[in-house]
Each structure stands twice: as C-alpha cells, then as structure tokens.
Design a protein around this motif. Structure first.
Motif, mmCIF file in Angstrom:
data_model
loop_
_atom_site.group_PDB
_atom_site.id
_atom_site.type_symbol
_atom_site.label_atom_id
_atom_site.label_comp_id
_atom_site.label_asym_id
_atom_site.label_seq_id
_atom_site.Cartn_x
_atom_site.Cartn_y
_atom_site.Cartn_z
ATOM 1 N N GLN A 50 0.848 -1.189 0.000
ATOM 2 C CA GLN A 50 0.000 0.000 0.000
ATOM 3 C C GLN A 50 0.883 1.238 0.000
ATOM 4 N N LEU A 51 0.642 2.116 -0.962
ATOM 5 C CA LEU A 51 1.398 3.360 -1.065
ATOM 6 C C LEU A 51 0.429 4.498 -1.310
ATOM 7 N N SER A 52 0.492 5.499 -0.444
ATOM 8 C CA SER A 52 -0.376 6.660 -0.595
ATOM 9 C C SER A 52 0.463 7.934 -0.543
ATOM 10 N N LEU A 53 0.332 8.723 -1.601
ATOM 11 C CA LEU A 53 1.017 10.009 -1.725
ATOM 12 C C LEU A 53 -0.006 11.100 -2.039
ATOM 13 N N ASP A 54 -1.178 10.989 -1.448
ATOM 14 C CA ASP A 54 -2.253 11.944 -1.703
ATOM 15 C C ASP A 54 -1.875 13.353 -1.236
ATOM 16 N N ASP A 55 -2.457 14.327 -1.937
ATOM 17 C CA ASP A 55 -2.359 15.730 -1.547
ATOM 18 C C ASP A 55 -0.922 16.223 -1.417
ATOM 19 N N ASN A 56 -0.187 16.073 -2.500
ATOM 20 C CA ASN A 56 1.170 16.598 -2.594
ATOM 21 C C ASN A 56 1.257 17.451 -3.856
ATOM 22 N N LYS A 57 2.432 17.635 -4.379
ATOM 23 C CA LYS A 57 2.644 18.453 -5.578
ATOM 24 C C LYS A 57 3.390 17.653 -6.649
ATOM 25 N N ILE A 58 3.189 16.355 -6.661
ATOM 26 C CA ILE A 58 3.887 15.464 -7.597
ATOM 27 C C ILE A 58 3.286 15.623 -8.987
ATOM 28 N N THR B 255 -2.644 -1.441 -3.389
ATOM 29 C CA THR B 255 -3.352 -0.165 -3.367
ATOM 30 C C THR B 255 -2.341 0.943 -3.613
ATOM 31 N N PHE B 256 -2.651 1.792 -4.601
ATOM 32 C CA PHE B 256 -1.756 2.888 -4.989
ATOM 33 C C PHE B 256 -2.620 4.135 -5.104
ATOM 34 N N SER B 257 -2.323 5.126 -4.286
ATOM 35 C CA SER B 257 -3.148 6.328 -4.261
ATOM 36 C C SER B 257 -2.301 7.573 -4.471
ATOM 37 N N LEU B 258 -2.695 8.356 -5.462
ATOM 38 C CA LEU B 258 -2.022 9.613 -5.800
ATOM 39 C C LEU B 258 -3.053 10.723 -5.991
ATOM 40 N N ARG B 259 -4.071 10.734 -5.157
ATOM 41 C CA ARG B 259 -5.119 11.758 -5.269
ATOM 42 C C ARG B 259 -4.534 13.148 -5.005
ATOM 43 N N SER B 260 -5.132 14.130 -5.666
ATOM 44 C CA SER B 260 -4.820 15.547 -5.417
ATOM 45 C C SER B 260 -3.341 15.866 -5.576
ATOM 46 N N ASN B 261 -2.827 15.573 -6.745
ATOM 47 C CA ASN B 261 -1.474 15.949 -7.126
ATOM 48 C C ASN B 261 -1.557 16.727 -8.430
ATOM 49 N N LEU B 262 -0.482 16.785 -9.167
ATOM 50 C CA LEU B 262 -0.432 17.533 -10.426
ATOM 51 C C LEU B 262 -0.067 16.623 -11.599
ATOM 52 N N ILE B 263 -0.382 15.358 -11.488
ATOM 53 C CA ILE B 263 0.026 14.351 -12.468
ATOM 54 C C ILE B 263 -0.703 14.550 -13.791
ATOM 55 N N ARG B 264 0.083 14.534 -14.877
ATOM 56 C CA ARG B 264 -0.464 14.703 -16.224
ATOM 57 C C ARG B 264 -0.488 13.384 -16.991
ATOM 58 N N HIS B 265 0.483 12.499 -16.727
ATOM 59 C CA HIS B 265 0.632 11.257 -17.485
ATOM 60 C C HIS B 265 0.912 10.100 -16.544
ATOM 61 N N LEU B 266 0.456 8.940 -16.946
ATOM 62 C CA LEU B 266 0.794 7.706 -16.251
ATOM 63 C C LEU B 266 1.912 7.023 -17.023
ATOM 64 N N PRO B 267 2.691 6.174 -16.354
ATOM 65 C CA PRO B 267 3.701 5.418 -17.111
ATOM 66 C C PRO B 267 3.030 4.621 -18.222
#
Length: 122
Positions: A31-39, A54-66
């Motif tokens: 489980q990795l959560s990096l929610d609410d950052n500036k990534i 589980t992989f969570s990256l909610r509320s960041n600035l991500i434009r593209h997925l690998p």
C-alpha cells in the motif's frame, strides 16, 4: 535504506514534488499513498513496486501515467482523482486484478473502450 518488511507507506498532505530515490526499491510495499502533494510525474521506475495492491495519488499535479503498467500485476485499487490526467495508457486495461479505479476531476477526453469496466467495483 528502507526496510525490506515495510508494507504500508502513507506520505499524504506534504509538499512533495519528486519521488524519493529509494522508493522504487521498496518492493515489499503493498500500500502506497502520496495523496495531496505536488507530484507532477510518475517515474517508470515505480513499476518495480510489483507487490502494490493499493496505490493512491489523489490531489497531485500528475499529467501522465507510465506507458507500461503491467508490472503492477497485484494492483487492486488505483486512486488518481483530482489530477491533470488527460489520457490513459492502454496497459491499464491489462491489469487483471484491478477492481477499483478512481479518476474523478481529471482532464480525460474521448472514449476508452479498451478498459474492461465489468471488472470494476461500481
């Protein structure tokens, strides 16, 4: 160095802009959560985290997925709400264990018929 037994890591609500160099080597993570950052990017090296469920990256600035996501063969939940994603890679449709995908408040356009919606929890 990160512990080889670390299974859950939550680094939410900080001001992270980049991935830590050691993170792709934390292969025991489930489980990795990096929610609410500036990534703003997800490096392709993150696919080394082959045990993620589980992989969570909610509320960041991500434009593209690998482009290639198939190494995430155990991924069950992917949370990408509130980013700037406009396209989804075709490899997303190959994640046979994925049952939860959240993409609210992104910039996705067009159709994405390649994804087997029947697998998801609605």
């Amino acid at each position: 160095a990160v512990s080889g037994t670390l299974t859950t890591l939550r680094i939410d609500s900080n001001r992270l802009t980049k991935w830590a160099r050691w993170m792709p080597m934390a292969t025991s993570l489930t489980q990795l959560s990096l929610d609410d950052n500036k990534i703003d990017t997800i490096p392709s090296a993150v696919t080394r985290l082959c045990n993620l469920q589980t992989f969570s990256l909610r509320s960041n600035l991500i434009r593209h997925l690998p482009y290639e996501l198939t190494p995430f063969s155990k991924l069950q939940a992917l949370h990408l709400d509130d980013n700037r994603i406009s396209m989804l890679p075709l490899s997303l449709g190959l994640l046979s264990t994925l049952t939860v995908l959240t993409l609210a408040n992104n910039l996705i356009k067009g159709e994405w018929q390649f994804f087997p919606i029947s697998r998801l929890s609605l």
